[in-house]
Design a protein around this motif. Structure first.
Motif, PDB file in Angstrom:
ATOM      1  N   PRO A  22       0.838  -1.205   0.000  1.00 52.21           N
ATOM      2  CA  PRO A  22       0.000   0.000   0.000  1.00 52.21           C
ATOM      3  C   PRO A  22       0.872   1.255   0.000  1.00 52.21           C
ATOM      4  O   PRO A  22       1.919   1.292   0.646  1.00 52.21           O
ATOM      5  N   VAL A  23       0.411   2.255  -0.742  1.00 53.48           N
ATOM      6  CA  VAL A  23       1.201   3.471  -0.938  1.00 53.48           C
ATOM      7  C   VAL A  23       0.271   4.676  -0.923  1.00 53.48           C
ATOM      8  O   VAL A  23      -0.849   4.613  -1.439  1.00 53.48           O
ATOM      9  N   SER A  24       0.729   5.755  -0.308  1.00 49.89           N
ATOM     10  CA  SER A  24      -0.101   6.967  -0.300  1.00 49.89           C
ATOM     11  C   SER A  24      -0.201   7.505  -1.725  1.00 49.89           C
ATOM     12  O   SER A  24       0.730   7.351  -2.525  1.00 49.89           O
ATOM     13  N   SER A  25      -1.327   8.114  -2.032  1.00 45.75           N
ATOM     14  CA  SER A  25      -1.514   8.631  -3.392  1.00 45.75           C
ATOM     15  C   SER A  25      -0.487   9.720  -3.705  1.00 45.75           C
ATOM     16  O   SER A  25      -0.024   9.822  -4.840  1.00 45.75           O
ATOM     17  N   GLY A  26      -0.090  10.492  -2.703  1.00 46.04           N
ATOM     18  CA  GLY A  26       0.946  11.517  -2.916  1.00 46.04           C
ATOM     19  C   GLY A  26       2.284  10.902  -3.282  1.00 46.04           C
ATOM     20  O   GLY A  26       2.972  11.375  -4.197  1.00 46.04           O
ATOM     21  N   THR A  27       2.654   9.843  -2.592  1.00 49.83           N
ATOM     22  CA  THR A  27       3.897   9.134  -2.912  1.00 49.83           C
ATOM     23  C   THR A  27       3.794   8.498  -4.290  1.00 49.83           C
ATOM     24  O   THR A  27       4.757   8.501  -5.067  1.00 49.83           O
ATOM     25  N   LEU A  28       2.618   7.984  -4.623  1.00 47.93           N
ATOM     26  CA  LEU A  28       2.402   7.379  -5.930  1.00 47.93           C
ATOM     27  C   LEU A  28       2.569   8.409  -7.048  1.00 47.93           C
ATOM     28  O   LEU A  28       3.138   8.110  -8.098  1.00 47.93           O
ATOM     29  N   VAL A  29       2.109   9.624  -6.820  1.00 51.50           N
ATOM     30  CA  VAL A  29       2.299  10.708  -7.794  1.00 51.50           C
ATOM     31  C   VAL A  29       3.789  10.933  -8.032  1.00 51.50           C
ATOM     32  O   VAL A  29       4.244  11.033  -9.174  1.00 51.50           O
ATOM     33  N   THR A  30       4.564  10.972  -6.953  1.00 52.75           N
ATOM     34  CA  THR A  30       6.017  11.175  -7.063  1.00 52.75           C
ATOM     35  C   THR A  30       6.667  10.010  -7.803  1.00 52.75           C
ATOM     36  O   THR A  30       7.495  10.209  -8.702  1.00 52.75           O
ATOM     37  N   TYR A  44      -3.554  10.733 -11.009  1.00 49.33           N
ATOM     38  CA  TYR A  44      -4.857  10.715 -10.335  1.00 49.33           C
ATOM     39  C   TYR A  44      -5.967  10.205 -11.256  1.00 49.33           C
ATOM     40  O   TYR A  44      -6.880   9.499 -10.806  1.00 49.33           O
ATOM     41  N   THR A  45      -5.894  10.531 -12.534  1.00 53.79           N
ATOM     42  CA  THR A  45      -6.873  10.019 -13.492  1.00 53.79           C
ATOM     43  C   THR A  45      -6.772   8.496 -13.580  1.00 53.79           C
ATOM     44  O   THR A  45      -7.789   7.781 -13.590  1.00 53.79           O
ATOM     45  N   THR A  46      -5.555   7.967 -13.600  1.00 51.94           N
ATOM     46  CA  THR A  46      -5.348   6.531 -13.688  1.00 51.94           C
ATOM     47  C   THR A  46      -5.776   5.831 -12.404  1.00 51.94           C
ATOM     48  O   THR A  46      -6.369   4.747 -12.447  1.00 51.94           O
ATOM     49  N   ILE A  47      -5.503   6.442 -11.259  1.00 46.41           N
ATOM     50  CA  ILE A  47      -5.975   5.888  -9.980  1.00 46.41           C
ATOM     51  C   ILE A  47      -7.493   5.755 -10.013  1.00 46.41           C
ATOM     52  O   ILE A  47      -8.048   4.709  -9.660  1.00 46.41           O
ATOM     53  N   LYS A  48      -8.174   6.801 -10.456  1.00 50.30           N
ATOM     54  CA  LYS A  48      -9.641   6.787 -10.510  1.00 50.30           C
ATOM     55  C   LYS A  48     -10.142   5.699 -11.461  1.00 50.30           C
ATOM     56  O   LYS A  48     -11.025   4.908 -11.118  1.00 50.30           O
ATOM     57  N   LYS A  49      -9.537   5.638 -12.657  1.00 51.33           N
ATOM     58  CA  LYS A  49      -9.970   4.677 -13.668  1.00 51.33           C
ATOM     59  C   LYS A  49      -9.773   3.239 -13.187  1.00 51.33           C
ATOM     60  O   LYS A  49     -10.681   2.403 -13.306  1.00 51.33           O
ATOM     61  N   LEU A  50      -8.605   2.932 -12.633  1.00 51.54           N
ATOM     62  CA  LEU A  50      -8.334   1.554 -12.220  1.00 51.54           C
ATOM     63  C   LEU A  50      -9.039   1.191 -10.920  1.00 51.54           C
ATOM     64  O   LEU A  50      -9.295   0.013 -10.664  1.00 51.54           O
TER      65      LEU A  50
END
Length: 120
Positions: A22-30, A44-50
Motif C-alpha cells: 500500500p502506498v499513499s496517493s501523494g507518494t504514488l504521484v512522485t 490521479y486520473t489513472t488511480i480513478k480509472k483503475l
C-alpha cells in the motif's frame, strides 16, 4: 472466457503500484513522475480509472491492490495465446523459440512445468 487486460500505460502504472502498495496517493504521484514521467493529473486520473475497474482501491489517500500481478499476467498470457495461436501452447512455444536453442537447465524446468500442469 473474459480475461483481465490492461493497456500498456495502465500495466506500467500497475507495476509501480504492485511494487509499492500500500502506498499513499501523494507518494504514488512522485513515483509515477520519476518512473513513468507522468504529471500529477495523469496519475490521479489513472488511480480513478483503475479503482472503478476494480484493480486497486483508494481509501483515505492510500492506494492498495485488489488484483494481484500474477492474475493479470496469467490472464494476459492466456488471452495472447488464445488470440494469436488459437489456444495452442505447442504452436506458441514453437513460435516463441523460433529456432533459438535453450539450455538443458531451461529445458528441464519447462519439462517440470509441463509435468506439474498435465492432466493425469
Amino acid at each position: 472466457m473474459e480475461y483481465l487486460k490492461l493497456c500498456d500505460s495502465d500495466y506500467r502504472f500497475m507495476l509501480v503500484v504492485w511494487e509499492h502498495a500500500p502506498v499513499s496517493s501523494g507518494t504514488l504521484v512522485t513515483l509515477c513522475n520519476e518512473v513513468l514521467g507522468w504529471k500529477k493529473s495523469t496519475t490521479y486520473t489513472t488511480i480513478k480509472k483503475l479503482s472503478e475497474k476494480g484493480y486497486i482501491k483508494n481509501e483515505n489517500a492510500v492506494v492498495s491492490v485488489l488484483i494481484e500481478k500474477e492474475r493479470v499476467q496469467r490472464d494476459e498470457s492466456a488471452y495472447f495465446v488464445e488470440r494469436t495461436f488459437g489456444g495452442s501452447l505447442p504452436q506458441f512455444l514453437a513460435a516463441f523459440l523460433g529456432g533459438k536453442k535453450i539450455s538443458a537447465k531451461e529445458a528441464e524446468k519447462i519439462k517440470e512445468l509441463i509435468d506439474q500442469h498435465s492432466v493425469k
